[in-house]
Motif scaffolding. Structure first.
Motif, PDB file in Angstrom:
ATOM      1  N   LYS A  12      37.874  29.518  40.802  1.00 30.75           N
ATOM      2  CA  LYS A  12      36.717  29.970  40.024  1.00 30.75           C
ATOM      3  C   LYS A  12      35.476  30.052  40.924  1.00 30.75           C
ATOM      4  O   LYS A  12      34.758  31.052  40.926  1.00 30.75           O
ATOM      5  N   HIS A  19      33.539  38.052  40.532  1.00 31.38           N
ATOM      6  CA  HIS A  19      33.564  38.241  39.089  1.00 31.38           C
ATOM      7  C   HIS A  19      32.296  38.932  38.612  1.00 31.38           C
ATOM      8  O   HIS A  19      32.327  39.861  37.806  1.00 31.38           O
ATOM      9  N   ALA A  22      32.563  42.466  39.360  1.00 37.98           N
ATOM     10  CA  ALA A  22      33.515  43.161  38.478  1.00 37.98           C
ATOM     11  C   ALA A  22      32.843  43.513  37.149  1.00 37.98           C
ATOM     12  O   ALA A  22      33.024  44.609  36.614  1.00 37.98           O
ATOM     13  N   GLU A  23      32.064  42.576  36.639  1.00 41.39           N
ATOM     14  CA  GLU A  23      31.351  42.868  35.379  1.00 41.39           C
ATOM     15  C   GLU A  23      30.421  44.056  35.575  1.00 41.39           C
ATOM     16  O   GLU A  23      30.307  44.917  34.714  1.00 41.39           O
ATOM     17  N   LEU A  26      32.387  47.280  35.760  1.00 42.24           N
ATOM     18  CA  LEU A  26      32.872  47.747  34.457  1.00 42.24           C
ATOM     19  C   LEU A  26      31.789  48.557  33.757  1.00 42.24           C
ATOM     20  O   LEU A  26      32.079  49.506  33.043  1.00 42.24           O
ATOM     21  N   LEU A  28      29.779  48.463  31.167  1.00 43.58           N
ATOM     22  CA  LEU A  28      30.239  48.788  29.811  1.00 43.58           C
ATOM     23  C   LEU A  28      29.282  49.677  29.027  1.00 43.58           C
ATOM     24  O   LEU A  28      29.716  50.519  28.237  1.00 43.58           O
ATOM     25  N   TYR A 111      46.166  35.753  38.876  1.00 38.11           N
ATOM     26  CA  TYR A 111      44.997  34.999  38.417  1.00 38.11           C
ATOM     27  C   TYR A 111      43.886  35.958  37.978  1.00 38.11           C
ATOM     28  O   TYR A 111      43.254  35.760  36.936  1.00 38.11           O
ATOM     29  N   VAL A 112      43.689  37.026  38.748  1.00 36.69           N
ATOM     30  CA  VAL A 112      42.620  37.986  38.423  1.00 36.69           C
ATOM     31  C   VAL A 112      42.961  38.741  37.129  1.00 36.69           C
ATOM     32  O   VAL A 112      42.118  38.891  36.238  1.00 36.69           O
ATOM     33  N   GLY A 115      42.870  36.215  34.154  1.00 36.60           N
ATOM     34  CA  GLY A 115      41.493  35.828  33.835  1.00 36.60           C
ATOM     35  C   GLY A 115      40.746  36.933  33.111  1.00 36.60           C
ATOM     36  O   GLY A 115      39.917  36.673  32.228  1.00 36.60           O
ATOM     37  N   ALA A 116      41.056  38.173  33.465  1.00 39.15           N
ATOM     38  CA  ALA A 116      40.357  39.302  32.837  1.00 39.15           C
ATOM     39  C   ALA A 116      40.596  39.363  31.330  1.00 39.15           C
ATOM     40  O   ALA A 116      39.788  39.937  30.596  1.00 39.15           O
ATOM     41  N   LEU A 118      40.276  36.991  29.380  1.00 39.09           N
ATOM     42  CA  LEU A 118      39.250  36.157  28.723  1.00 39.09           C
ATOM     43  C   LEU A 118      38.011  37.000  28.417  1.00 39.09           C
ATOM     44  O   LEU A 118      37.438  36.927  27.331  1.00 39.09           O
ATOM     45  N   GLY A 119      37.625  37.803  29.399  1.00 32.00           N
ATOM     46  CA  GLY A 119      36.503  38.726  29.173  1.00 32.00           C
ATOM     47  C   GLY A 119      36.866  39.773  28.127  1.00 32.00           C
ATOM     48  O   GLY A 119      36.001  40.262  27.400  1.00 32.00           O
ATOM     49  N   ILE A 122      35.476  39.571  24.653  1.00 36.30           N
ATOM     50  CA  ILE A 122      34.107  40.053  24.438  1.00 36.30           C
ATOM     51  C   ILE A 122      34.095  41.584  24.411  1.00 36.30           C
ATOM     52  O   ILE A 122      33.497  42.207  23.536  1.00 36.30           O
ATOM     53  N   TRP A 153      46.397  31.575  28.812  1.00 35.54           N
ATOM     54  CA  TRP A 153      45.569  31.191  29.964  1.00 35.54           C
ATOM     55  C   TRP A 153      45.893  29.755  30.369  1.00 35.54           C
ATOM     56  O   TRP A 153      46.074  29.448  31.548  1.00 35.54           O
ATOM     57  N   PHE A 181      40.364  41.025  43.618  1.00 35.91           N
ATOM     58  CA  PHE A 181      39.035  41.343  43.083  1.00 35.91           C
ATOM     59  C   PHE A 181      38.388  42.453  43.913  1.00 35.91           C
ATOM     60  O   PHE A 181      37.774  43.369  43.363  1.00 35.91           O
ATOM     61  N   PHE A 184      40.007  45.749  43.105  1.00 32.97           N
ATOM     62  CA  PHE A 184      39.616  46.172  41.764  1.00 32.97           C
ATOM     63  C   PHE A 184      38.199  46.753  41.782  1.00 32.97           C
ATOM     64  O   PHE A 184      37.941  47.839  41.256  1.00 32.97           O
TER      65      PHE A 184
HETATM   66  C1  HEM Z   1      32.058  42.720  31.151  1.00 32.97           C
HETATM   67  C2  HEM Z   1      33.187  42.261  31.555  1.00 32.97           C
HETATM   68  C3  HEM Z   1      33.590  40.816  31.592  1.00 32.97           C
HETATM   69  C4  HEM Z   1      33.134  39.777  30.869  1.00 32.97           C
HETATM   70  C5  HEM Z   1      32.087  39.784  29.780  1.00 32.97           C
HETATM   71  C6  HEM Z   1      33.856  38.608  31.309  1.00 32.97           C
HETATM   72  C7  HEM Z   1      33.717  37.349  30.803  1.00 32.97           C
HETATM   73  C8  HEM Z   1      34.406  36.242  31.166  1.00 32.97           C
HETATM   74  C9  HEM Z   1      34.281  34.935  30.572  1.00 32.97           C
HETATM   75  C10 HEM Z   1      33.359  34.610  29.407  1.00 32.97           C
HETATM   76  C11 HEM Z   1      35.114  34.110  31.239  1.00 32.97           C
HETATM   77  C12 HEM Z   1      35.268  32.609  31.029  1.00 32.97           C
HETATM   78  C13 HEM Z   1      36.145  32.317  29.884  1.00 32.97           C
HETATM   79  C14 HEM Z   1      36.455  30.852  29.741  1.00 32.97           C
HETATM   80  O1  HEM Z   1      36.255  30.082  30.696  1.00 32.97           O
HETATM   81  O2  HEM Z   1      36.931  30.493  28.661  1.00 32.97           O
HETATM   82  C15 HEM Z   1      35.789  34.890  32.240  1.00 32.97           C
HETATM   83  C16 HEM Z   1      36.706  34.384  33.113  1.00 32.97           C
HETATM   84  C17 HEM Z   1      37.369  35.145  34.040  1.00 32.97           C
HETATM   85  N1  HEM Z   1      37.282  36.505  34.221  1.00 32.97           N
HETATM   86 FE1  HEM Z   1      35.974  37.724  33.305  1.00 32.97          FE
HETATM   87  N2  HEM Z   1      34.728  38.949  32.293  1.00 32.97           N
HETATM   88  C18 HEM Z   1      34.605  40.299  32.485  1.00 32.97           C
HETATM   89  C19 HEM Z   1      35.309  41.077  33.362  1.00 32.97           C
HETATM   90  C20 HEM Z   1      36.283  40.609  34.190  1.00 32.97           C
HETATM   91  C21 HEM Z   1      37.060  41.438  35.081  1.00 32.97           C
HETATM   92  C22 HEM Z   1      36.937  42.962  35.171  1.00 32.97           C
HETATM   93  C23 HEM Z   1      37.896  40.612  35.749  1.00 32.97           C
HETATM   94  C24 HEM Z   1      38.947  40.934  36.780  1.00 32.97           C
HETATM   95  C25 HEM Z   1      39.309  42.117  37.157  1.00 32.97           C
HETATM   96  C26 HEM Z   1      37.654  39.267  35.285  1.00 32.97           C
HETATM   97  C27 HEM Z   1      38.301  38.141  35.732  1.00 32.97           C
HETATM   98  C28 HEM Z   1      38.099  36.870  35.263  1.00 32.97           C
HETATM   99  C29 HEM Z   1      38.756  35.680  35.784  1.00 32.97           C
HETATM  100  C30 HEM Z   1      39.752  35.621  36.929  1.00 32.97           C
HETATM  101  C31 HEM Z   1      38.304  34.611  35.011  1.00 32.97           C
HETATM  102  C32 HEM Z   1      38.740  33.163  35.145  1.00 32.97           C
HETATM  103  C33 HEM Z   1      37.691  32.317  35.837  1.00 32.97           C
HETATM  104  C34 HEM Z   1      38.190  30.880  35.938  1.00 32.97           C
HETATM  105  O3  HEM Z   1      38.884  30.570  36.902  1.00 32.97           O
HETATM  106  O4  HEM Z   1      37.908  30.109  35.025  1.00 32.97           O
HETATM  107  N3  HEM Z   1      36.671  39.305  34.339  1.00 32.97           N
HETATM  108  N4  HEM Z   1      35.342  36.183  32.175  1.00 32.97           N
END
Ligand code: HEM
Length: 195
Positions: A12, A19, A22-23, A26, A28, A111-112, A115-116, A118-119, A122, A153, A181, A184
């Motif tokens: 993380k 990350h 990446a947002e 995107l 959005l 992992y990537v 993890g995506a 989770l986002g 939203i 997850w 990442f 991507f």
């Molecule tokens: C607008 C777009 C995105 C939003 C709003 C978002 C939001 C989030 C949130 C809220 C978490 C934490 C969730 C939790 O801990 O319960 C998270 C974790 C994560 N997201 Fe995103 N995400 C977005 C895009 C992406 C993209 C495009 C990728 C990869 C291509 C990505 C990869 C990850 C990964 C790997 C984690 C895990 C982090 C960890 O190790 O805890 N996210 N994201």
């Protein structure tokens, strides 16, 4: 099930800047402005996920860690959404897949992708509010796993902890996650102006 561990903190922490990028990629507000822009985004994502998942699927060893690889496919949902939007998947370019020489490399890349999801929770709300697409029609990718997102997850994190028992395996995971990442982000960046 083991759900905490140094590797999770490290992944993380070491990918936090990626990350955030990446947002940004995107983008959005822009890509959910209408159905055509959304379809173009899904097509671009399909081009990234499909070859990568194919490469990941050739690796052995998931089951021993409790991972059922097939149930984690996201390219299928992208194809389903694109069909619902009247798009032919063959019309989108595919991103060349990286070499995936080991289980550690594969898990770091997954992992990537995992993890995506989770986002996705939203994003799926935004997709439905702005464009009306739902899990049943046009919004399957971002609603991936439905109400099992948390459980999927947790299970994946547990597999990472089981796998990362040495500095070498930790390093493999982090390097592959970082590389994924980066791939991507540059794959999406190259379409930002035209979509
Ligand atoms: C607008 C777009 C995105 C939003 C709003 C978002 C939001 C989030 C949130 C809220 C978490 C934490 C969730 C939790 O801990 O319960 C998270 C974790 C994560 N997201 Fe995103 N995400 C977005 C895009 C992406 C993209 C495009 C990728 C990869 C291509 C990505 C990869 C990850 C990964 C790997 C984690 C895990 C982090 C960890 O190790 O805890 N996210 N994201």
């Amino acid at each position: 099930m083991i759900t905490s561990g140094r590797i999770l903190e490290r992944l993380k922490h070491d990918t936090a800047a990626h990350h955030a990028a990446a947002e940004q990629q995107l983008d959005l507000d822009n890509r959910l402005r209408n159905s055509a822009a959304y379809a173009a985004l899904l097509g671009r994502l399909y081009g990234f996920y499909q070859p990568l998942e194919t490469a990941l699927g050739r690796v052995d060893g998931y089951e021993e860690l409790g991972i059922h690889f097939e149930e984690r496919s996201k390219a299928l949902n992208l194809a389903k959404d694109l069909a619902a939007l009247g798009q032919a998947i063959g019309s989108f370019p595919l991103c060349p897949a990286p070499r995936v020489p080991s289980l550690g490399d594969a898990l770091g890349r997954m992992y990537v992708l995992e993890g995506a999801t989770l986002g996705g929770r939203i994003v799926s709300r935004m997709v439905e509010a702005r464009l009306g697409y739902t899990a049943e029609r046009g919004g399957a990718f971002f609603t991936n796993y439905g109400d099992r997102v948390g459980a999927m997850w947790t299970a994946f994190r547990s597999a990472l902890v089981q796998f990362a028992t040495t500095p070498e395996t930790e390093q493999q995971l982090v390097a592959a996650a970082t590389d994924t990442f980066e791939r991507f982000n540059s794959w999406l960046a190259s379409t930002r102006e035209v979509l």
